[in-house]
Write a protein that holds these residues in place. Structure first.
Motif, mmCIF file in Angstrom:
data_model
loop_
_atom_site.group_PDB
_atom_site.id
_atom_site.type_symbol
_atom_site.label_atom_id
_atom_site.label_comp_id
_atom_site.label_asym_id
_atom_site.label_seq_id
_atom_site.Cartn_x
_atom_site.Cartn_y
_atom_site.Cartn_z
ATOM 1 N N PHE A 201 -0.393 2.473 -7.486
ATOM 2 C CA PHE A 201 -0.239 3.646 -8.175
ATOM 3 C C PHE A 201 -1.716 4.228 -8.346
ATOM 4 C CE2 PHE A 201 -0.338 7.094 -11.451
ATOM 5 C CZ PHE A 201 0.581 7.814 -10.910
ATOM 6 N N PHE A 202 -2.512 3.551 -8.852
ATOM 7 C CA PHE A 202 -3.949 3.890 -9.073
ATOM 8 C C PHE A 202 -4.524 4.429 -7.795
ATOM 9 C CE2 PHE A 202 -8.531 3.236 -9.467
ATOM 10 C CZ PHE A 202 -8.809 4.001 -10.786
ATOM 11 N N SER A 203 -4.325 3.607 -6.754
ATOM 12 C CA SER A 203 -4.932 4.010 -5.301
ATOM 13 C C SER A 203 -4.287 5.262 -4.675
ATOM 14 C CB SER A 203 -4.516 2.713 -4.330
ATOM 15 O OG SER A 203 -4.771 2.987 -3.164
ATOM 16 N N ASN A 204 -2.898 5.325 -5.081
ATOM 17 C CA ASN A 204 -2.055 6.384 -4.443
ATOM 18 C C ASN A 204 -2.332 7.726 -5.098
ATOM 19 O OD1 ASN A 204 -0.640 4.785 -2.559
ATOM 20 N ND2 ASN A 204 1.112 4.457 -3.840
ATOM 21 N N CYS B 158 3.773 0.968 -12.804
ATOM 22 C CA CYS B 158 3.935 -0.267 -12.096
ATOM 23 C C CYS B 158 5.263 -0.476 -11.377
ATOM 24 C CB CYS B 158 4.082 -1.147 -13.425
ATOM 25 S SG CYS B 158 5.324 -1.061 -14.506
ATOM 26 N N GLY B 159 5.254 -1.402 -10.580
ATOM 27 C CA GLY B 159 6.509 -1.299 -9.523
ATOM 28 C C GLY B 159 6.156 -1.028 -8.280
ATOM 29 N N SER B 160 7.070 -0.207 -7.532
ATOM 30 C CA SER B 160 7.165 -0.321 -6.210
ATOM 31 C C SER B 160 5.605 0.504 -5.643
ATOM 32 C CB SER B 160 8.312 0.345 -5.556
ATOM 33 O OG SER B 160 7.776 1.526 -4.878
ATOM 34 N N SER B 161 5.404 0.499 -4.301
ATOM 35 C CA SER B 161 4.198 1.105 -3.707
ATOM 36 C C SER B 161 4.378 2.618 -3.464
ATOM 37 C CB SER B 161 3.763 0.373 -2.481
ATOM 38 O OG SER B 161 4.763 0.702 -1.453
ATOM 39 N N ARG B 162 5.767 2.903 -3.550
ATOM 40 C CA ARG B 162 6.159 4.445 -3.189
ATOM 41 C C ARG B 162 5.059 5.576 -3.637
ATOM 42 N NH1 ARG B 162 11.429 4.196 -6.893
ATOM 43 N NH2 ARG B 162 11.588 2.321 -5.840
ATOM 44 N N GLU B 163 4.278 6.193 -2.463
ATOM 45 C CA GLU B 163 3.390 7.037 -2.843
ATOM 46 C C GLU B 163 4.098 8.442 -3.235
ATOM 47 O OE1 GLU B 163 0.237 7.317 -0.243
ATOM 48 O OE2 GLU B 163 -0.266 9.419 -0.611
ATOM 49 N N HIS B 164 5.256 8.374 -3.149
ATOM 50 C CA HIS B 164 6.324 9.444 -3.510
ATOM 51 C C HIS B 164 6.111 9.812 -5.096
ATOM 52 C CE1 HIS B 164 8.020 7.582 -0.284
ATOM 53 N NE2 HIS B 164 8.770 8.550 0.166
ATOM 54 N N ALA B 165 5.794 8.386 -6.032
ATOM 55 C CA ALA B 165 5.350 8.940 -7.449
ATOM 56 C C ALA B 165 4.211 9.795 -7.451
ATOM 57 C CB ALA B 165 5.375 7.489 -7.893
ATOM 58 N N ALA B 166 3.314 9.280 -6.688
ATOM 59 C CA ALA B 166 2.037 10.355 -6.957
ATOM 60 C C ALA B 166 2.212 11.633 -6.227
ATOM 61 C CB ALA B 166 0.752 9.858 -6.062
ATOM 62 N N ILE C 236 0.940 -1.032 0.010
ATOM 63 C CA ILE C 236 -0.100 -0.007 0.117
ATOM 64 C C ILE C 236 0.787 1.156 0.069
ATOM 65 C CG2 ILE C 236 -2.038 -1.040 1.340
ATOM 66 C CD1 ILE C 236 -1.204 0.081 3.889
ATOM 67 N N GLY C 237 0.441 2.274 -0.355
ATOM 68 C CA GLY C 237 0.969 3.578 -0.183
ATOM 69 C C GLY C 237 0.889 4.206 1.142
ATOM 70 N N THR C 238 1.627 5.458 1.247
ATOM 71 C CA THR C 238 1.734 6.214 2.493
ATOM 72 C C THR C 238 0.483 6.512 3.216
ATOM 73 O OG1 THR C 238 4.096 6.625 2.241
ATOM 74 C CG2 THR C 238 2.961 7.791 3.843
ATOM 75 N N SER C 239 -0.529 7.125 2.330
ATOM 76 C CA SER C 239 -1.808 7.680 2.706
ATOM 77 C C SER C 239 -2.446 6.411 3.301
ATOM 78 C CB SER C 239 -2.339 8.089 1.622
ATOM 79 O OG SER C 239 -1.827 9.209 1.244
ATOM 80 N N GLU C 240 -2.351 5.143 2.730
ATOM 81 C CA GLU C 240 -3.067 3.926 3.162
ATOM 82 C C GLU C 240 -2.382 3.375 4.382
ATOM 83 O OE1 GLU C 240 -5.037 1.795 -0.683
ATOM 84 O OE2 GLU C 240 -2.551 1.929 -0.681
#
Lengths: 486, 212
Positions: free
Chosen positions: B111-114, B83-91, A158-162
């Motif tokens: 990424f879609f979620s972030n 695609c790839g890592s979960s890093r929200e830093h991308a968003a 998951i991302g950081t917000s999650e």
């Protein structure tokens, strides 16, 4: 509605493993909104958590269930010496690790620091501690959280917000994914491993082939795998775009877990096993998609390009642009060939490597190190190669040292390092130099992943070990010291 | 999160599939503990040449460095973006650079979620529609597109019009700038009662405390 009494027993529709775990964690299903799913365990590391902790503080929210969180440091930590790890020379890295120390103390999270016997890559230590169990929902701000699905848990990155959402509520709003079963049947040929199965799958379905799905891996080839092998497979589910990968728990799973620190003991253990044993896809359960793979036809896999889907077998050649499956892929093939400095038609075995990395949450478990050590034993790393072993955790490192594997590697010219993510993503000092080519047991061969300009070939631990000795990609099935390999 | 609905802007074309999060923002920028300041690092390895370890120069041929694409609020790419890592830093990097929307045939899950949590509109169009837009915006950098979230459309002034699907809940949150945590906490009573029961299910507790 009929008012007559219905005497037939209620028939429950057959359910998949995923549906069972999902349903057990539904907190609420608000109309027109995603399901609110309960999260049993959140694993925390230094990179994706500081902004989440800050978010809690800014909103004046508490961390709801500290007992359902476990933290460690892995991405940033140097792998050289204990001293280098305690105070990291890179000040930004050091500040990030210090932030995690401070946050765990403030919010009451159990934290395994660099010097702890439990420290390791976050996806290694969950299973090692027995914190990862069948039927759980597990998340972490890291895409390779899919690893834990090997135990029949529903586990996803998951991302950081999650991350912040789980800290505040111990839940996540989730849209229900579709289900995809991949059946791998038959006995794996000599020299072919779990890594080769998953690379082959990604090559077949593409890096977005499982997007929107939770994959269940089934079939006799999967059942025959150790927990280590199953973790390797589930780990790379994300490389096919899957939300998660899962494998039904069985005796192999229970034997792995028994006696571990956070696993129930005595009668509670028996009760737990009873519950876990029901976590299988029912006969007749339907999946949105299925794929069948004949394990007996598989060969050792190696990636040639800059995406895990750009994969071929060790006995083949570098493909040409015309081999790309679509017009869009032609551009990627062209770009990848240029970035990797490879010519179509070149034999894969003729590709020389400058570095070998044995590590990562994909392939740095004890079984991986044993497989590599068997190849290496008695030989020396090629003079043109820099090779390193980075055990995935302190526990693996300790075990390997007890078995003398460290001596096998060191006398062969490998560097024997401290645990962490290391050169899988190069957030610490372990990086490739521009133009360097690496045979790596990790999970991503993206441009610059292991260092700007670095070139990555993904493969199994035994194949990486063989490449270290010969200095080029090598078919482990033809290893000249065949008798030494089991 | 700031509410968002209509974006009218020129669009930067990035005609590649499988653009991974390591390209969107390389790992060295993930060491920071802040949530802001990532815009300058967007597509770092594609955008800059490293003159020395501490000095970079812009690559003139990269789309974001071309003066005609300055100010673009829309990014167009091919399939499996993010695609790839979960890093929200991308968003964060995409948002903080100034992009409000990304158009592509498909997006990676995390990424879609972030992106949704950061107020970025992701428009899934067909391969053909994306190809058309990539061509239009490459041939004429001044070609403006309008994304209407309420209507779920991408249009231009020359008659291009495409509809994109979007989950109604995600749309509602984007339009109103809603915070997900607050929404979940509306269900706190259900959460409390679920949790009380679930606490008994020790076989899925992370740390077993039973010593019998």
């Amino acid at each position: 509605m009929s008012t007559e009494t219905n005497n037939t027993p209620q028939v429950v529709a057959p359910r998949t493993l995923f549906e069972k775990v999902w349903q057990q964690h539904v907190v609420a299903e608000p109309a027109g909104e995603p399901t609110i799913l309960y999260i049993d365990l959140q694993l925390v590391h230094e990179v994706t958590s500081p902004q989440a902790f800050d978010g809690l503080r800014l909103a004046g929210r508490k961390l709801r269930r500290p007992d359902r969180h476990i933290a460690t440091v892995d991405h940033n930590v140097p792998t050289t010496s204990v001293q280098d790890r305690l105070v990291i020379a890179d000040q930004i890295s050091n500040a990030q690790v210090n932030a995690l120390r401070k946050n765990c103390a403030e919010f009451g999270i159990e934290f395994f620091d660099v010097q702890a016997a439990e420290q390791g890559i976050v996806h290694m230590i969950g299973p090692e501690l027995g914190a990862t169990k069948p039927g759980m929902t597990i998340v972490c701000g890291d895409s390779h959280t899919s690893t834990h699905g090997a135990f029949g848990a529903l586990a996803f990155g998951i991302g950081t917000s999650e991350v912040e959402h789980v800290m505040a509520t111990q839940t996540l709003p989730q849209s229900k994914p579709k289900t995809f079963r991949i059946n791998v049947e038959g006995e794996l040929p000599y020299g072919v491993t779990a890594k080769d199965i998953i690379l082959d799958i990604i090559g077949r379905i593409g890096t977005d082939g499982a997007t929107g799905y939770v994959v269940e891996y089934a079939g006799s080839a999967i059942r025959a795998l150790s927990m280590e092998g199953r973790m390797t497979i589930c780990n790379m589910s994300i490389e096919a775009g899957a939300r998660a990968g899962m494998i039904a728990p069985d005796e192999t799973t229970f034997n792995y877990l028994k006696g571990r620190r956070f696993v129930p003991k005595g009668e509670a253990w028996d009760l737990a096993v009873q519950n876990w044993a029901s976590l299988v896809s029912d006969e007749g359960a339907t999946f949105d998609r299925e794929l069948h793979i004949d394990a007996t036809k598989l060969a050792p896999s190696v990636t040639w390009g800059t995406s895990p889907g750009m994969v071929t077998t060790i006995d083949s050649t570098v493909p040409s642009i015309d081999d790309a499956p679509s017009e869009a892929d032609k551009k990627s093939f062209s770009r990848a060939l240029e970035y990797m400095d490879l010519k179509p038609g070149t034999k894969i075995e003729d590709i020389n490597v400058d570095a070998v990395f044995l590590g990562s949450c994909t392939n740095a478990r004890i079984e991986d190190l044993r497989a590599a050590a068997k190849i290496v034993d008695g030989y020396h790393v090629a003079t043109t190669v820099r090779a390193m072993v980075v055990p995935g955790s302190q526990s693996v490192k300790h075990q390997a040292e007890e078995e003398g594997l460290d001596l096998v590697f060191k006398s062969a010219g490998f560097e024997w390092r401290e645990p962490g993510c290391s050169m899988c993503l190069g957030m610490n000092p372990d990086i490739l130099q521009p133009g360097e080519r690496c045979a790596s047991t990790s999970n991503r061969n993206f441009e610059g992943r292991q260092g700007r300009g670095g070139r990555t070939h993904l493969l199994s631990p035994a194949m990486a070990a063989a490449a270290a000795i010969t200095g080029h990609l090598t078919d482990v099935r033809n290893w000249k010291f065949h008798s030494k390999v089991s | 999160m700031t509410p968002i609905n209509i974006i009218t802007s020129i669009a930067a074309p990035l005609p590649f599939p499988n653009i991974d999060t390591d390209q969107i923002i390389p790992k060295q920028f993930l060491k920071r503990i802040e949530r802001t300041g990532y815009g300058d690092f967007l597509f770092f390895d594609w955008r800059y040449d490293l003159e020395t370890p501490d000095h970079v120069s812009e690559r003139k041929d990269f789309v974001l460095n071309k003066p005609e694409y300055k100010g673009a609020e829309i990014l167009i790419a091919e399939k499996n973006f993010g695609c790839g890592s979960s890093r929200e830093h991308a968003a964060w990097a995409i948002n903080q650079y100034g992009f409000r929307a990304v158009i592509a045939p498909s997006f990676a899950d995390i990424f879609f979620s972030n992106a949704g949590k950061n107020g970025i509109i992701l428009c899934r169009l067909t391969d053909d529609e994306v190809a058309t837009l990539l061509k239009l915006c490459t041939e004429n950098p001044q070609h403006k597109l309008t994304i209407n979230l309420e209507a779920q459309t991408v249009t231009d002034e020359q008659g291009f019009s495409a509809h994109f699907d979007m989950d109604p809940f995600r749309k509602h949150c984007l339009l109103n700038g809603l915070d997900d945590i607050g929404l979940t906490l509306l269900h706190e009573d259900e959460l409390d009662s679920y949790e009380t029961k679930h606490n008994e299910e020790f076989w899925v507790a992370p740390k077993a405390l039973t010593t019998t």
